[in-house]
Design an enzyme around this catalytic site. Structure first.
Site, PDB file in Angstrom:
ATOM      1  N   SER A   1      -9.557 -11.698 -13.326  1.00  0.00           N
ATOM      2  CA  SER A   1      -9.354 -10.102 -13.308  1.00  0.00           C
ATOM      3  C   SER A   1      -8.988  -9.760 -14.977  1.00  0.00           C
ATOM      4  O   SER A   1      -8.457 -10.498 -15.572  1.00  0.00           O
ATOM      5  CB  SER A   1      -8.036  -9.788 -12.638  1.00  0.00           C
TER       6      SER A   1
HETATM    7  N1  SAH Z   1      -6.478 -14.909  -9.424  1.00  0.00           N
HETATM    8  C1  SAH Z   1      -7.882 -15.472  -9.939  1.00  0.00           C
HETATM    9  C2  SAH Z   1      -9.124 -14.679  -9.767  1.00  0.00           C
HETATM   10  C3  SAH Z   1      -9.510 -14.575  -8.585  1.00  0.00           C
HETATM   11  S1  SAH Z   1     -10.988 -13.952  -8.173  1.00  0.00           S
HETATM   12  C4  SAH Z   1      -7.671 -15.671 -11.431  1.00  0.00           C
HETATM   13  O1  SAH Z   1      -6.445 -15.461 -12.028  1.00  0.00           O
HETATM   14  O2  SAH Z   1      -8.787 -16.204 -12.124  1.00  0.00           O
HETATM   15  C5  SAH Z   1     -10.668 -13.900  -6.295  1.00  0.00           C
HETATM   16  C6  SAH Z   1     -10.788 -15.482  -5.824  1.00  0.00           C
HETATM   17  O3  SAH Z   1     -10.364 -15.272  -4.428  1.00  0.00           O
HETATM   18  C7  SAH Z   1     -12.166 -16.048  -5.879  1.00  0.00           C
HETATM   19  O4  SAH Z   1     -12.069 -17.177  -6.503  1.00  0.00           O
HETATM   20  C8  SAH Z   1     -12.411 -16.311  -4.386  1.00  0.00           C
HETATM   21  O5  SAH Z   1     -13.104 -17.212  -4.157  1.00  0.00           O
HETATM   22  C9  SAH Z   1     -10.870 -16.259  -3.667  1.00  0.00           C
HETATM   23  N2  SAH Z   1     -10.988 -15.834  -2.254  1.00  0.00           N
HETATM   24  C10 SAH Z   1     -11.634 -15.012  -1.711  1.00  0.00           C
HETATM   25  N3  SAH Z   1     -11.303 -14.860  -0.353  1.00  0.00           N
HETATM   26  C11 SAH Z   1     -10.288 -15.931  -0.246  1.00  0.00           C
HETATM   27  C12 SAH Z   1      -9.547 -16.712   0.889  1.00  0.00           C
HETATM   28  N4  SAH Z   1      -9.706 -15.994   2.378  1.00  0.00           N
HETATM   29  N5  SAH Z   1      -8.687 -17.553   0.496  1.00  0.00           N
HETATM   30  C13 SAH Z   1      -8.484 -18.023  -0.638  1.00  0.00           C
HETATM   31  N6  SAH Z   1      -9.222 -17.498  -1.544  1.00  0.00           N
HETATM   32  C14 SAH Z   1     -10.078 -16.748  -1.643  1.00  0.00           C
END
Ligand code: SAH
Length: 232
Positions: A80
């Site tokens: 993000s």
């Molecule tokens: N917080 C992260 C960015 C997140 S992007 C950072 O600091 O880099 C969102 C992430 O959520 C992605 O990697 C995606 O694979 C994950 N995601 C999506 N659905 C999910 C779920 N049901 N459980 C765990 N992770 C999930």
């Protein structure tokens, strides 16, 4: 022999300059993207000024680490925008003794920011290669208080809960009930909610005396919250 020493010194000099360049960019990011907006929480600002965001960005996109927007981290996912990371962190009103759950580890950057502020961070990632990469990077950087699990964060982490704060960093269509159940009384969750792939609302969920109150705080775009097919 002399030449190789020179080459080594030049290489070291280059590495130090690159390092300095990133710390300057980090400082500028804190001033212009965070303080100049509405980020005032001291712990959040200190963490954002300390965690080396460039380490969480794959080398091919590293140049963009401190730009005012999201950056690709591979596997179709993004880290993000710094402002959104800071905004969500500040919204959680964290205290050092807090235990926090993050859903959506991604690069591990948000987990590192949280780990700078609180005692324990539990973070879940559904995409295995991302989760494994984040796990080893957090270890290398010394964030022993951030524990990564590969799995579907829809279910939360009941064995480690309840949590003082929960942060979901993928856009959900609805708030998963297990996460509400795992939020402590007096606790706060922040989660992007809205239609699949559309603009979503960042929702602040407060639990007090058993009652759950939801408040939309801003419009955001996030990569979608996904589910494992075999899960209920
Ligand atoms: N917080 C992260 C960015 C997140 S992007 C950072 O600091 O880099 C969102 C992430 O959520 C992605 O990697 C995606 O694979 C994950 N995601 C999506 N659905 C999910 C779920 N049901 N459980 C765990 N992770 C999930």
């Amino acid at each position: 022999m002399r030449l190789s020493w020179l080459a080594l010194l030049a290489g070291l000099g280059f590495a130090v300059c690159a390092q300095d360049d990133y710390s300057i960019q980090r400082k500028t990011m804190v001033e212009t993207q965070l303080k100049a907006r509405d980020i005032y929480d001291k712990a959040t600002l200190a963490a954002m000024g300390k965690v080396p965001r460039e380490q969480f960005v794959p080398s091919e996109y590293r140049f963009y680490s401190y730009t005012d927007g999201p950056v690709s981290i591979g596997e179709g996912q993004t880290i993000s925008q710094p402002y959104i990371v800071a905004y969500m962190t500040q919204a959680l009103r964290l205290k050092p003794h807090h235990k926090v759950l993050e859903v959506g580890t991604g690069s591990g950057y948000q987990a590192a920011i949280l780990a700078e502020i609180v005692d324990s961070v539990y973070t879940i990632e559904i995409v295995k290669p991302l989760g494994l990469r984040a796990k080893s990077l957090l270890k290398v950087l010394g964030y022993d208080n951030a524990i990564v699990k590969i799995g579907d964060g829809y279910h939360g982490w009941p064995e480690k809960g309840p949590f003082d704060a929960i942060i979901v960093t993928a856009g959900a269509e609805a708030i998963p009930k297990p996460l509400i159940d795992q939020l402590k009384d007096g606790g706060r969750m922040i989660i992007p909610v809205g239609p699949h792939r559309g603009v979503r609302q960042l929702v602040q969920v407060d639990k007090r005396n058993g009652k759950v109150r939801k408040k939309s705080v801003m419009a955001v775009r996030f990569v979608p919250f996904t589910r494992n097919k075999e899960d209920p």
